[in-house]
Write an enzyme that holds these catalytic residues in place. Structure first.
Site, short mmCIF file in Angstrom:
data_model
loop_
_atom_site.label_atom_id
_atom_site.label_comp_id
_atom_site.label_asym_id
_atom_site.label_seq_id
_atom_site.Cartn_x
_atom_site.Cartn_y
_atom_site.Cartn_z
NE ARG A 120 -2.37 1.28 3.67
CZ ARG A 120 -3.13 1.47 4.76
NH1 ARG A 120 -4.45 1.46 4.65
NH2 ARG A 120 -2.58 1.64 5.93
CB THR A 124 -2.14 7.30 -3.13
OG1 THR A 124 -1.56 5.99 -3.28
CG2 THR A 124 -1.17 8.34 -3.68
CG ASP A 216 1.15 -3.48 9.48
OD1 ASP A 216 1.41 -4.66 9.17
OD2 ASP A 216 1.29 -2.52 8.69
CG ASP A 219 4.67 -3.93 10.73
OD1 ASP A 219 5.49 -4.36 9.90
OD2 ASP A 219 4.30 -2.73 10.76
#
Length: 225
Positions: A120, A124, A216, A219
């Site tokens: 990602r 944006t 996340d 992670d």
């Protein structure tokens, strides 16, 4: 609160809208509670993702078509049911989707595996594709895309587009948690895709992360943060 959960879990047959199945089971809620906990270790997080994926896979595959075959038991011949045709291809979205793969394969060990590499763009929030390797016979298989987080929906929509472009017979999506915004994005781009999730969460924060979410997933799976 309970009635709200049931309303969101209803599968609708309205045209041009994908079905969203929020799997409401005590074991699913229990394992998800530990995934949300920031104190859960990397090792435990990996195990829980695998176990939760197995539970969601059971739900996502319960209506696969079957056919009758004859087998010989130690006592006699009998008719049994087996999944029809070339069956299933599973396509995890790299990198976090890899953490779900073993949980899926524990139930569907014969599935062909494809890989979709996306990351990602943090400015944006749009997906950037860097790797796609899919089974050559995908057109004869039902494809299931794995991605822990259905947040903005941009990456999941792109992954589904790639799988459809390779000719998949049908596509389903399994994610651990989903935001309404992500569901709407998939609804807009892929109205034929059914989404299976452990939770439809509140929404997204200003960084595009699901809240309350579980952080996340990549992670936390790989200890990179």
């Amino acid at each position: 609160m309970e009635s709200d959960r049931l309303d969101r879990s209803v599968q609708t047959d309205a045209p041009a809208e994908p079905k969203v199945v929020e799997v409401d089971h005590p074991l699913v809620r229990h394992k998800l509670s530990y995934l949300r906990d920031r104190r859960t270790s990397t090792g435990d997080f990996r195990r829980l993702v695998r176990e939760l994926t197995t539970l969601l896979t059971y739900e996502a595959t319960k209506d696969l078509p079957t056919e009758t075959v004859r087998v010989e038991t130690p006592l006699e011949w009998t008719e049994v049911q087996r999944i029809q045709g070339k069956k299933v291809a599973v396509c995890p979205v790299l990198r976090a989707g890899l953490g779900m793969l073993d949980g899926f394969l524990e139930l569907v060990s014969g599935a062909r595996v494809g890989f979709i590499g996306l990351y990602r763009n943090e400015e944006t929030l749009e997906p950037v594709e860097y790797y796609v390797k899919l089974p050559s016979d995908l057109g004869a298989r039902d494809a299931i895309v794995l991605d822990p987080m259905l947040a903005t929906g941009n990456s999941c929509a792109a992954a589904i587009t790639a799988v459809k472009g390779a000719g998949a017979r049908s596509v389903r999506l399994i994610c651990l948690v989903a935001a309404p915004q992500g569901i709407e994005r998939v609804r807009r781009d892929h109205p034929d895709v059914t989404i299976f999730t452990a939770s439809i969460d509140q929404g997204l924060n200003d960084r595009g992360y699901i809240v309350p979410g579980l952080g996340d997933a990549g992670d936390r799976l790989y200890g990179t943060k």
